[in-house]
Scaffold this motif. Structure first.
Motif: not given
Length: 351
Positions: A323-351
């Protein structure tokens, strides 16, 4: 200010249980100062209030502050002592370290002086100085009432006429469960259970009006500790992806404006400062990847609904053969994408 937790448990232990209790111990506070962890603020017009620790005699209480409390011995209380008589002036003392959803707050108050008003109250589920709930008692008006402040506008108070004797201590209890609220004054329930859906969680604040000089004592709050959305997302991803070795979310918060870990698979990592990698990922929206022994560490931006980077997510994955660095990023993207769909603002995420 120090906090005493009942049951002999440490603060760390209590925060991992279904319920916790904070007892606000003022004995270490210096008279004439604002208690640690609290911030003076103002709703309405006029100058802010003057909040400070004062000494008062517990012999005036109907019941002692604690079992075995010595009668006639002065002890510290929180006092609002400004006598500015601006009518639409509501001094607040906001407790900053915690956000409360479901809770039971118990305290005692005493109205000491005031020509225009003699009021004592609590603002709860406070978002800011323009959005909160209030329950308050008036010794001059002999009323007990609840109302909502939304975008700076007050609703009409709900509540009856109730005798509130000035110069003596009264017990106040507030219970908030979901969208339902109950209030008790000196053991009685002047208002039937109320329902409102506007604010689901927020800060607590002591409240007065106009020239009211008011003392507060024996504050205790039982509550269900809230878990940040960021931490819930980390926990969900760790369960869903068994090859994940670790997750961290770096962001800023209102209480700590520098970049730091706000959620992590390892609780000991929460609070660690962010570094150049995390800052660069957020500024450039460019992922980072590196290999460390048998794992890949990738860091990707986490964006809000407007596409702005509000956090950086560090993803640790087991390294696959070849596996390469590019492949590692490709594996991580779906995880981050799922998180991204769960909030709208920083305050909603962190407060």
């Amino acid at each position: 200010m120090t906090f005493r937790l009942v049951g002999g448990l440490s603060l760390a232990a209590c925060l991992h249980l279904a319920a916790a209790e904070l007892m606000f111990d003022l004995t270490a506070e210096k008279p004439g100062t604002v208690p640690a962890g609290w911030r003076s603020a103002l709703a309405g017009e006029g100058p802010p209030g003057v909040w400070e620790i004062r000494l008062d005699a517990p012999a005036e209480l109907a019941t002692p502050a604690a079992p075995g409390a010595a009668s006639g011995v002065v002890r510290p209380v929180i006092a609002q002592v400004s006598t500015d008589a601006t009518d639409e002036r509501f001094p607040l003392l906001i407790y900053e370290p915690e956000v409360f959803g479901d809770f039971v707050l118990r305290l005692r108050f005493k109205t000491v002086a005031g020509t225009r008003e003699q009021m004592a109250g609590v603002a709860f589920r406070l978002q800011d100085e323009r959005n909160f709930y209030v329950v308050r008692a008036s010794a001059l008006g002999n009323t007990f009432g609840f109302y909502r402040v939304f975008e700076g506008r007050r609703d009409a108070p709900i509540g009856p006429e109730v005798k509130v004797q000035p110069g003596v201590w009264h017990d106040l209890e507030i219970e908030a469960r979901g969208n339902k609220f109950r209030f008790r004054l000196d053991g009685r329930e002047p208002i039937p259970e109320l329902t409102d859906n506007t604010f689901r969680a927020g800060k607590l604040a002591l409240w007065t009006k106009s020239d009211s000089v008011t003392y507060f004592a024996d504050l205790r709050v039982s509550y269900t500790p809230r878990v940040r959305l960021a931490q819930r997302l980390v926990d969900e991803m760790m369960k869903k992806y068994p090859r994940l070795l670790g997750l961290r979310i770096y962001a800023t918060t209102a209480a700590r404006p520098e970049l730091h870990v706000v959620a992590a698979s390892n609780p000991a990592d929460v609070g660690l400062s962010g570094g150049e990698v995390e800052r660069a990922v957020m500024e450039t929206l460019t992922p980072y990847a590196g290999r460390a022994r048998k794992k890949f560490i990738t860091t990707l931006p986490l964006q809000d609904v407007n596409g702005d980077a509000v956090a950086a997510v560090r993803v640790e994955l087991t390294a696959s053969p070849g596996q390469t660095e590019v492949g590692a990023v490709a594996r991580a993207r779906p995880i981050v994408k799922q998180m991204q769909g769960r909030f709208q603002t920083r305050q909603e995420l962190t407060e």
